[in-house]
Scaffold this motif. Structure first.
Motif, PDB file in Angstrom:
ATOM      1  N   MET A 209       0.851  -1.184   0.000  1.00  0.00           N
ATOM      2  CA  MET A 209       0.000   0.000   0.000  1.00  0.00           C
ATOM      3  C   MET A 209       0.889   1.236   0.000  1.00  0.00           C
ATOM      4  O   MET A 209       1.742   1.411   0.879  1.00  0.00           O
ATOM      5  CB  MET A 209      -0.895   0.026   1.234  1.00  0.00           C
ATOM      6  N   ALA A 211       0.821   5.452   0.015  1.00  0.00           N
ATOM      7  CA  ALA A 211      -0.113   6.522   0.370  1.00  0.00           C
ATOM      8  C   ALA A 211       0.605   7.843   0.515  1.00  0.00           C
ATOM      9  O   ALA A 211       1.774   7.904   0.914  1.00  0.00           O
ATOM     10  CB  ALA A 211      -0.837   6.179   1.675  1.00  0.00           C
ATOM     11  N   TYR A 232      -4.450   6.712  -1.489  1.00  0.00           N
ATOM     12  CA  TYR A 232      -3.926   5.371  -1.234  1.00  0.00           C
ATOM     13  C   TYR A 232      -3.974   4.566  -2.524  1.00  0.00           C
ATOM     14  O   TYR A 232      -4.958   4.641  -3.274  1.00  0.00           O
ATOM     15  CB  TYR A 232      -4.770   4.637  -0.188  1.00  0.00           C
TER      16      TYR A 232
END
Length: 417
Positions: A209, A211, A232
């Protein structure tokens, strides 16, 4: 990651002659220990006579070292242990054995919650390792005995006045009852499966992930104005954009506030070519007024044609004890009235609220329901420093299906050394 990091840390610690003489002394000199011991007792009762209960005793314990040339270390331990004998199996996932809602045997969870290296230079903070996060759609998700934790890199910079820039590179996470880290892609897959999406033949890539967050305080004097934007992204899984703002000011002896927000989510790449693809949004606001210890809020939120995907915590518009906004084609109308007793009152330390919401899905009246929450918290610091208790009770009335009540008790003892 670990083998490459340790030589770098050692080099940074030895870089300054003033610190190199005894770096161990500097690490421990400004170190700190804090934590909380906690007892949770959750019980749910259905109209058909079914009762479910989970009771957990444990805590969270945090250790931080002092700085050496901007380098410091942190660690945390988390524990949740079933303590009440019951004929019913666990429902909530306060302790191990399965996800919340699964009727499984309860097991103790004891795990390392955090272990990281922290660097801070030139208005920039970087953490590498296992750490708790507090962002809008990736957070500690504090609904159970042990919060979520993540493994990767986080960074924050405050060089520009009124602006905080944040970044994440997260590979793995542990949920409420996990004892081992697992990939964030598995978290997305699990959340879609809980929504009823068939994920049996869908293999998501092990994507991290990524972000980026921007928090900005507007330079105006007449009102307080803050904005927040987070993006994100998981390659071949999904992208999401989150924006909110917080405006507040004074009006005739009261304080008003307005908090609009907007969330957009889209599956991308490989996931978008499967039956699990989604494209949805959630938009809403809080509008409130504070006066003489009271805090009154009205809330409204609408969700697009797909369910909101939120496996890692969220900042949804309506969050209640049992339910949250986020179903496809859903409108939620809510109101909350809170009161905090004054410091010179005999009930100093007591705060309470009642929270009501009506959940409606367009074209499906059978899925509508209402939830009414009551909460009372008593901060007992005037008797025992760090001690507080809380009681919560929710009443959920469904248009179709068994109604339920949900009662929760909390005891916290927080300490710092």
């Amino acid at each position: 990651m670990k083998t490459k990091l340790l030589p770098l840390v050692a080099a940074c610690m030895a870089a300054s002659p003033a610190m190199a003489a005894d770096p161990i002394e500097n690490i421990f000199k400004d170190g700190s220990v804090k934590g909380q011991i906690q007892l949770f007792d959750f019980q749910r009762n259905f109209d058909d006579g079914t009762d479910r209960r989970d009771t957990s005793l444990g805590g969270l314990f945090y250790l931080k070292s002092g700085d050496v040339n901007g380098i410091s270390f942190g660690g945390a331990f988390a524990s949740a242990n079933p303590i009440a004998e019951s004929d019913s199996k666990g429902l909530y996932g306060l302790v191990g054995g399965g996800a919340p809602g699964m009727l499984v045997e309860r097991q103790a969870v004891n795990r390392m919650q955090e272990y990281y290296v922290r660097g801070q230079w030139a208005d920039t903070e970087v953490k590498v390792g296992a750490q708790q996060l507090y962002t809008t759609m990736m957070s500690i998700f504090p609904l159970r005995a042990i919060p979520f934790t993540y493994r990767g890199v986080s960074a924050k910079n405050t060089s520009i006045k009124n602006l905080t820039i944040s970044g994440l590179y997260i590979n793995d996470y542990m949920g409420w009852t996990d004892t081992k880290f697992k990939s964030v892609s598995k978290g997305v897959k699990g959340d879609l499966a809980r929504q009823g999406v068939d994920m049996s033949n869908i293999d998501l890539e092990e994507s991290p992930m990524l972000a980026l967050g921007l928090d900005y305080k507007l330079p105006v004097d007449s009102i307080s104005a803050k904005t927040r934007f987070w993006y994100y992204s998981m390659e071949d899984v999904y992208n999401q954009y989150y924006f909110n703002a917080m405006f507040s000011g004074d009006l005739a002896g009261t304080k008003w506030y307005f908090k609009p927000s907007y969330l957009k989510q889209d599956s991308v790449g490989k996931l978008d070519s499967t039956t699990a693809k989604f494209d949805t949004y959630q938009a809403g606001f809080h509008l409130g007024m504070k006066w003489s210890g009271f805090d009154a809020t009205v809330k409204y939120v609408t969700t697009g044609e797909g369910n909101v995907v939120a496996p890692f915590g969220d900042d949804k518009v309506v969050i209640q004890q049992v339910h949250q906004s986020g179903r496809a084609n859903e409108d939620v109308y809510a109101g909350q009235l809170a009161y905090r007793f004054a410091k010179d009152s005999a009930l100093n330390g007591v705060s309470a609220y009642v929270n009501y919401a009506n959940y409606e899905v367009d074209g499906n009246a059978d899925s509508d329901f209402t939830e009414t929450d009551f909460s009372v918290t008593y901060n007992l610091a005037k008797y025992v420093d760090g001690l507080s208790v809380r009681a919560r009770h929710a009443i959920v009335d469904y248009a179709a299906g068994d109604d339920l009540t949900d009662t929760r008790f909390y005891v916290y003892y927080k300490f710092k050394i």
